[in-house]
Design a protein around this motif. Structure first.
Motif, mmCIF file in Angstrom:
data_model
loop_
_atom_site.group_PDB
_atom_site.id
_atom_site.type_symbol
_atom_site.label_atom_id
_atom_site.label_comp_id
_atom_site.label_asym_id
_atom_site.label_seq_id
_atom_site.Cartn_x
_atom_site.Cartn_y
_atom_site.Cartn_z
ATOM 1 N N LEU A 133 0.833 -1.203 0.000
ATOM 2 C CA LEU A 133 0.000 0.000 0.000
ATOM 3 C C LEU A 133 0.867 1.252 0.000
ATOM 4 C CD1 LEU A 133 -2.707 1.404 0.039
ATOM 5 C CD2 LEU A 133 -2.800 1.065 2.519
ATOM 6 N N ARG A 134 1.957 1.225 0.754
ATOM 7 C CA ARG A 134 2.853 2.385 0.801
ATOM 8 C C ARG A 134 3.436 2.657 -0.581
ATOM 9 N NH1 ARG A 134 6.704 0.893 4.537
ATOM 10 N NH2 ARG A 134 4.994 0.874 6.002
ATOM 11 N N ALA A 135 3.836 1.612 -1.309
ATOM 12 C CA ALA A 135 4.367 1.800 -2.665
ATOM 13 C C ALA A 135 3.320 2.480 -3.548
ATOM 14 C CB ALA A 135 4.798 0.464 -3.259
ATOM 15 N N TYR A 136 2.081 2.019 -3.464
ATOM 16 C CA TYR A 136 0.999 2.604 -4.248
ATOM 17 C C TYR A 136 0.797 4.073 -3.865
ATOM 18 C CZ TYR A 136 -3.757 3.544 -5.843
ATOM 19 O OH TYR A 136 -4.867 4.112 -6.420
ATOM 20 N N CYS A 137 0.782 4.350 -2.560
ATOM 21 C CA CYS A 137 0.569 5.720 -2.087
ATOM 22 C C CYS A 137 1.727 6.636 -2.470
ATOM 23 C CB CYS A 137 0.357 5.725 -0.573
ATOM 24 S SG CYS A 137 -1.173 4.900 -0.061
ATOM 25 N N GLN A 138 2.932 6.120 -2.394
ATOM 26 C CA GLN A 138 4.091 6.929 -2.799
ATOM 27 C C GLN A 138 3.994 7.296 -4.274
ATOM 28 O OE1 GLN A 138 7.062 4.148 -1.462
ATOM 29 N NE2 GLN A 138 7.528 5.341 0.376
ATOM 30 N N LEU A 139 3.612 6.347 -5.099
ATOM 31 C CA LEU A 139 3.485 6.633 -6.526
ATOM 32 C C LEU A 139 2.368 7.640 -6.781
ATOM 33 C CD1 LEU A 139 4.749 5.982 -9.218
ATOM 34 C CD2 LEU A 139 3.092 4.143 -9.485
ATOM 35 N N ARG A 140 1.257 7.495 -6.067
ATOM 36 C CA ARG A 140 0.166 8.473 -6.183
ATOM 37 C C ARG A 140 0.639 9.864 -5.794
ATOM 38 N NH1 ARG A 140 -4.044 8.895 -3.208
ATOM 39 N NH2 ARG A 140 -5.401 9.643 -4.829
ATOM 40 N N GLY A 141 1.562 9.929 -4.836
ATOM 41 C CA GLY A 141 2.074 11.197 -4.354
ATOM 42 C C GLY A 141 3.227 11.741 -5.178
ATOM 43 N N GLY A 142 3.546 11.082 -6.293
ATOM 44 C CA GLY A 142 4.601 11.577 -7.170
ATOM 45 C C GLY A 142 6.009 11.186 -6.752
ATOM 46 N N GLN A 143 6.143 10.235 -5.871
ATOM 47 C CA GLN A 143 7.452 9.785 -5.398
ATOM 48 C C GLN A 143 7.821 8.468 -6.078
ATOM 49 O OE1 GLN A 143 6.958 9.424 -1.191
ATOM 50 N NE2 GLN A 143 6.481 11.568 -0.893
ATOM 51 N N ALA A 144 8.092 8.522 -7.364
ATOM 52 C CA ALA A 144 8.324 7.303 -8.149
ATOM 53 C C ALA A 144 9.527 6.503 -7.648
ATOM 54 C CB ALA A 144 8.502 7.656 -9.621
ATOM 55 N N GLY A 145 10.612 7.165 -7.296
ATOM 56 C CA GLY A 145 11.798 6.459 -6.809
ATOM 57 C C GLY A 145 11.535 5.712 -5.517
ATOM 58 N N ALA A 146 10.891 6.379 -4.576
ATOM 59 C CA ALA A 146 10.546 5.744 -3.297
ATOM 60 C C ALA A 146 9.552 4.607 -3.523
ATOM 61 C CB ALA A 146 9.972 6.771 -2.333
ATOM 62 N N ALA A 147 8.608 4.807 -4.434
ATOM 63 C CA ALA A 147 7.625 3.772 -4.739
ATOM 64 C C ALA A 147 8.299 2.533 -5.316
ATOM 65 C CB ALA A 147 6.576 4.303 -5.705
ATOM 66 N N GLN A 148 9.268 2.735 -6.201
ATOM 67 C CA GLN A 148 9.988 1.597 -6.789
ATOM 68 C C GLN A 148 10.745 0.821 -5.711
ATOM 69 O OE1 GLN A 148 10.160 0.512 -10.286
ATOM 70 N NE2 GLN A 148 10.846 -1.247 -9.087
ATOM 71 N N LEU A 149 11.413 1.536 -4.825
ATOM 72 C CA LEU A 149 12.157 0.896 -3.745
ATOM 73 C C LEU A 149 11.227 0.114 -2.822
ATOM 74 C CD1 LEU A 149 14.785 0.405 -2.188
ATOM 75 C CD2 LEU A 149 14.381 2.567 -1.002
ATOM 76 N N LEU A 171 4.066 1.765 -12.267
ATOM 77 C CA LEU A 171 5.388 2.382 -12.125
ATOM 78 C C LEU A 171 5.958 2.794 -13.478
ATOM 79 C CD1 LEU A 171 6.887 0.042 -9.399
ATOM 80 C CD2 LEU A 171 6.683 2.530 -9.202
ATOM 81 N N ALA A 172 5.684 1.985 -14.508
ATOM 82 C CA ALA A 172 6.188 2.273 -15.846
ATOM 83 C C ALA A 172 5.401 3.397 -16.522
ATOM 84 C CB ALA A 172 6.145 1.021 -16.707
ATOM 85 N N GLY A 173 4.260 3.738 -15.957
ATOM 86 C CA GLY A 173 3.446 4.802 -16.527
ATOM 87 C C GLY A 173 2.633 4.359 -17.720
ATOM 88 N N GLY A 174 2.502 3.070 -17.902
ATOM 89 C CA GLY A 174 1.712 2.545 -19.020
ATOM 90 C C GLY A 174 2.117 1.128 -19.335
ATOM 91 N N GLY A 175 1.674 0.679 -20.477
ATOM 92 C CA GLY A 175 1.933 -0.697 -20.867
ATOM 93 C C GLY A 175 0.726 -1.564 -20.563
ATOM 94 N N ASP A 176 0.854 -2.827 -20.864
ATOM 95 C CA ASP A 176 -0.246 -3.765 -20.673
ATOM 96 C C ASP A 176 -0.138 -4.415 -19.292
ATOM 97 O OD1 ASP A 176 -2.313 -5.554 -20.868
ATOM 98 O OD2 ASP A 176 -1.317 -6.870 -22.309
ATOM 99 N N PRO A 177 -1.020 -4.036 -18.355
ATOM 100 C CA PRO A 177 -0.964 -4.624 -17.024
ATOM 101 C C PRO A 177 -1.633 -5.993 -16.944
ATOM 102 C CG PRO A 177 -2.700 -3.014 -17.102
ATOM 103 C CD PRO A 177 -2.011 -2.983 -18.447
ATOM 104 N N GLY A 178 -2.220 -6.446 -18.033
ATOM 105 C CA GLY A 178 -2.952 -7.711 -17.998
ATOM 106 C C GLY A 178 -4.353 -7.488 -17.470
ATOM 107 N N ALA A 179 -4.967 -8.571 -17.065
ATOM 108 C CA ALA A 179 -6.356 -8.521 -16.603
ATOM 109 C C ALA A 179 -6.487 -7.741 -15.306
ATOM 110 C CB ALA A 179 -6.882 -9.938 -16.399
ATOM 111 N N ALA A 180 -7.604 -7.045 -15.174
ATOM 112 C CA ALA A 180 -7.911 -6.336 -13.929
ATOM 113 C C ALA A 180 -8.124 -7.360 -12.824
ATOM 114 C CB ALA A 180 -9.164 -5.488 -14.112
#
Length: 192
Positions: A133-149, A171-180
């Motif tokens: 959840l923290r990784a998801y929240c970090q990415l939502r908050g614009g902290q891509a590096g912290a989210a990746q870690l 994290l990649a900002g796009g691409g095919d994530p597969g099925a929901a």
């Protein structure tokens, strides 16, 4: 915890009077774990949404409160779970109750609320759910590096293929994530 109800269910405040805490500790988590018939789901939603004194010895147990919320979510009563949680103090003191709150928030589209719960958690922050959840929240908050870690730490602790492919695409900002996936609130939020 059981005195917080979601709505008027027509059942009284003595609903749990004389009930065994041990039975409740066994049965309530099973509601979330085992499929129920539509009639049993409707009954479970009604009972669990009722404001009543909890089973003897279980009404003040945050683990039981979390199990109650998880059971409501599993039966499709996400709105009822959210109402009860909005009236529940100190979610951050119990990882189980906090996780139930975060899941209800994510399933309701209140991602910021889920992130706030994760941020305020006092104990258990190192568990894999909170790392994800923290990784998801970090990415939502614009902290891509912290989210990746954080994502790498979570996957290193307990690899999850579904979360991995959904979060990798995010994290990649796009691409095919597969099925929901609607397996849980976090997968659902990533799938949105």
């Amino acid at each position: 915890f059981f005195s917080n109800g979601a709505r008027d269910t027509g059942l009284g405040p003595e609903l749990w009077a004389g009930s065994s805490a041990q039975t409740a500790r066994t049965v309530i988590p099973l509601i979330a774990a085992k499929p129920l018939s539509p009639a049993a789901q409707a009954l479970a939603r009604r009972v669990l949404a009722t404001a009543a004194s909890g089973p003897d010895g279980a009404g003040r147990d945050p683990e039981m409160a979390g199990a109650r919320i998880n059971a409501l979510i599993a039966t499709g009563a996400v709105k009822d779970a959210g109402v009860i949680l909005s009236r529940t103090a100190n979610l951050e003191r119990s990882p189980v109750l906090a996780q139930a709150g975060a899941e209800a928030a994510l399933l309701s589209g209140a991602d910021e609320r889920a992130c706030d719960i994760a941020e305020s958690l006092v104990t258990g922050r190192e568990d894999v759910y909170w790392l994800r959840l923290r990784a998801y929240c970090q990415l939502r908050g614009g902290q891509a590096g912290a989210a990746q870690l954080t994502f790498d730490l979570a996957q290193g602790q307990a690899r999850d293929a579904t979360f991995g492919r959904l979060m990798s695409a995010k994290l990649a900002g796009g691409g095919d994530p597969g099925a929901a996936s609607a397996r849980n609130g976090l997968d659902y939020a990533l799938s949105r």
